[in-house]
Design an enzyme around this catalytic site. Structure first.
Site, mmCIF file in Angstrom:
data_model
loop_
_atom_site.group_PDB
_atom_site.id
_atom_site.type_symbol
_atom_site.label_atom_id
_atom_site.label_comp_id
_atom_site.label_asym_id
_atom_site.label_seq_id
_atom_site.Cartn_x
_atom_site.Cartn_y
_atom_site.Cartn_z
ATOM 1 N N GLU A 117 44.655 -70.131 -35.870
ATOM 2 C CA GLU A 117 45.666 -70.723 -36.760
ATOM 3 C C GLU A 117 45.865 -72.211 -36.477
ATOM 4 O O GLU A 117 46.968 -72.674 -36.170
ATOM 5 C CB GLU A 117 46.988 -69.967 -36.642
ATOM 6 N N GLU B 253 44.610 -61.152 -40.117
ATOM 7 C CA GLU B 253 45.889 -60.694 -39.576
ATOM 8 C C GLU B 253 46.814 -60.261 -40.706
ATOM 9 O O GLU B 253 46.932 -60.945 -41.718
ATOM 10 C CB GLU B 253 46.597 -61.807 -38.784
#
EC number: 3.2.1.23
Length: 672
Positions: free
Chosen positions: A148, A303
């Site tokens: 991320e 995710e």
């Protein structure tokens, strides 16, 4: 590159948080749940390299072997998501600094400046050590670089960044005079004589030069991308056949994912829609965006959460069946993998109350693990979907640099936001089950019949010609208000709004009228009266015809929505923010003209998408309602339900509430 020949299923696995006996238990539970891939070692730098230059792989060797023995493959993290405490102690100037000069501290995650030279040196050493260690392990199927990127620190304003920014500007503009011209520095006496006079756009008395701010967005995006490419180069050299990716975050403003996607082998992304919001329209929109980044290549949802997150004010769980439902909705829009954060719920740390595939307390009746296992076993039956694509005749323009520019300060409406305007148009496509791609203004548009450009504030050189050719060749271009205003440096296109789009649209916008949040006006069209909010353009016709006019205020009777014939196509301009009813009717009229039809006629809140291979067509039907719905399938087709294996002739099909159907389509002869 396909990661596996089946749908990827699993999640982030953090065995360093657990004693060794749990590793064996986890592997057995994964096997039972149908898990075939886990992301491993993402935050393990301090475990793999406990001190400078000293590596410990023994624990990771054991974990990988245990998982592989139980049929679980590895998406191996490069462990660079968080620098260790010893690194920060040795290089305290590696900590990022915000625009006000505040230094971020160790104790969270992502506490590094992307332009720190020792960070880059240590990353190279670590990544090469990991790659060389596991390059021949049969469990290795994919590389997970960092994690991320920019999630918490998207901009740093330290001296390392200042030096790198000046170098970046020199490469972009070549001369200081060119920079002054592009940035308009004669305004407010900001002219520069030397490169070393330029700093990052730190905290200042009032508005920062917007051209400088825009370039700093570009610079930080490029700086962070350079970090990724540093790792990728090493991984590609050591393991040339292993796919490399990093997890995106959907509509994440700081990073230009269209640019990034050209450098990953497969797009992966993280999605956490709020169950309180009901129908996950933005989740669907982001799935379509992620699929579009690499021109329709299937992606992996890297995710999501099984139940609840931990970082909202109120973290409600997904109701029973919703995790499965939304997983299939993701597959319907192009996913070849469904993964979670995380496998086992943490006992300690900031995310200990974040849901997981295995919760804190597990028994055979636990709802979460039961749903996880059900989904995992079902996905084993859907290998046929891997690699299949979605065909769309409609595209929405989405441009990160335009997003950055339109939300810079000192605008006519400083509460105006890009994503809600994009979503307003997308919502009408979603409700009608019209397949859609996202494109950049410079992309090849020849495969589309309709292109929608919500708030295309920035039009760069050449982009207008691309849109012009699309319309001239028979396409319909729908453009919203506040479009065609500036160039790539946020300088206004002179000659009248909407700048280089005027001839396509056949209009001239004289003035902007931004609305307060509470103001509602009306527009009239030939089929009724509709609400409009947010904005009004004062439009003068230059060949276009009005499709709707304003009812109220001093501009009552002036055009609000216009249509202009151009070449073989048409340009439609929407000079306000009309309500959903009007937008829906407008789009339906355009779609009818181009013979663009819903995939199926279905009840409200039933989502339908079609994925195709060269041989087969697959209908994926998602009933978001909590009650049974009935829909009609073509009676000349035979369908096979890929979940239960049953075949049936088209006609009436019932789908229970919060349920799905995955259907393979055959003709009378049993073929496509």
């Amino acid at each position: 590159m396909n990661v596996l020949s089946s749908i990827c299923y699993g999640g982030d696995y953090n065995p360093e948080q657990w004693p060794e006996e749990i590793w064996y238990e986890d592997a057995k539970l994964m096997q039972k749940a149908g898990v075939n891939l886990v992301s491993l070692g993402i935050f393990s730098w301090s475990k793999i390299e406990p001190s400078d230059g000293v590596f410990d792989f023994e624990w990771l060797d054991k974990v990988i072997d245990i998982l592989y023995d139980h049929g679980v493959y590895i998406n191996l993290g490069t462990a660079t998501a968080t620098t260790p405490a010893w690194f920060v102690k040795k290089y305290p100037d590696s900590l990022p600094i915000d625009e006000s000069g505040v230094i971020f501290s160790f104790g969270s995650r992502q506490h590094y400046c992307p332009n720190h030279p020792q960070l880059i040196t240590h990353i190279k050493r670590l990544v090469r050590a990991i790659a060389e260690r596991y390059k021949n392990h049969p469990a290795l199927k994919m590389w997970h670089v960092n994690n991320e990127y920019a999630c918490h620190v998207s901009k740093c304003f330290c001296e390392n960044c200042a030096v790198a920014f000046r170098k970046w500007l020199k490469e972009r503009y070549k001369t200081i005079d060119e920079l002054n011209e592009r940035w308009g520095t004669n305004f407010w006496g900001q002219r520069y004589n030397h490169w070393d006079e330029i700093n990052p756009p730190r905290k200042a008395p009032t508005f920062i030069n917007p051209s400088q701010e825009l370039d700093y967005y570009r610079f930080m995006n490029d700086s962070i991308l350079k970090l990724f490419l540093t790792e990728k180069e090493i991984l590609r050299g050591v393991t040339p056949d292993i796919p490399v990716s990093t997890n995106f975050m959907g509509s994440f403003k700081p990073l230009n994912y269209f640019q990034w996607a050209q450098h990953v082998d497969i797009v992966t992304w993280d999605s956490y829609p709020d169950p309180r919001e009901g129908l996950p329209i933005q989740h669907a929109m982001m799935n379509d965006l992620m699929r579009s980044l690499r021109k329709g290549q299937p992606f992996i949802l890297m995710e999501q959460v099984t139940s609840h997150v931990n970082w909202r004010d109120i973290n409600v769980p997904k109701p029973p069946g919703v995790m499965r439902l939304w997983s299939y909705a993701t597959i319907a829009r192009g996913a070849d993998g469904i993964m979670f954060f995380q496998w086992r719920q943490s006992r300690a740390g900031a995310e200990k109350f974040h849901g997981a595939m295995v919760p804190h307390f597990l028994n055979e009746n636990n709802r979460i693990y039961r749903e996880v296992t059900q989904l995992g076993q079902e996905l084993k039956k859907l290998d046929c979907l891997v690699g299949s694509r979605i065909k769309a005749e409609v595209a929405i323009i989405f441009d990160w640099e335009n997003w950055w520019a339109v939300e810079l300060s000192s605008k006519p409406h400083n509460k105006l936001r890009y994503i809600p305007i994009v979503e307003a148009y997308y919502r009408e496509l979603y409700k009608r089950n019209i397949a859609v791609d996202f494109v950049r203004p410079s992309d090849d548009l020849t495969k589309y019949k309709v292109v929608i450009a919500p708030m295309l504030y920035m039009v760069k050189e050449g982009e207008d010609e691309n849109l012009r050719q699309f319309v001239a060749n028979g396409g319909t271009l729908i453009v919203s208000f506040f479009s065609g205003i500036v160039d790539e440096n946020d300088r206004v296109h002179l000659g009248g709004y909407p700048g280089p789009l005027r001839d396509i649209l056949g209009i001239f916008v004289e003035e902007f009228v931004p609305y307060p949040e509470t103001k509602v006006n009306k527009i009239y069209s030939n089929d009724g009266e509709y609400d409009c909010t947010t904005w009004a353009d004062i439009i003068r016709l230059e060949g276009a015809e009005p499709l709707a006019t304003f009812k109220g205020d001093w501009y009552a009777g002036l055009p609000a929505v216009t249509r202009n014939c151009y070449g073989k196509g048409e340009g439609i301009y929407v000079g306000t923010y009309p309500d959903s009813n009007y937008l829906g009717r407008l789009l339906e009229q355009v779609f009818a003209k181009h013979h663009i039809n819903p995939i199926l006629e279905v009840a409200e809140n039933v989502e339908v998408q079609q994925r195709e291979t060269d041989e087969w067509k697959y209908l994926i039907i998602i009933n978001h309602n909590d009650y049974e719905v009935t829909l009609s399938l073509p009676e000349d087709k035979i369908y096979q339900n890929m979940i239960d294996g049953k075949c049936f002739r088209g006609g009436e099909l019932r789908i229970q509430g919060v349920d799905v159907a995955v259907l393979r389509e055959h003709d009378e002869a049993g073929k496509v």
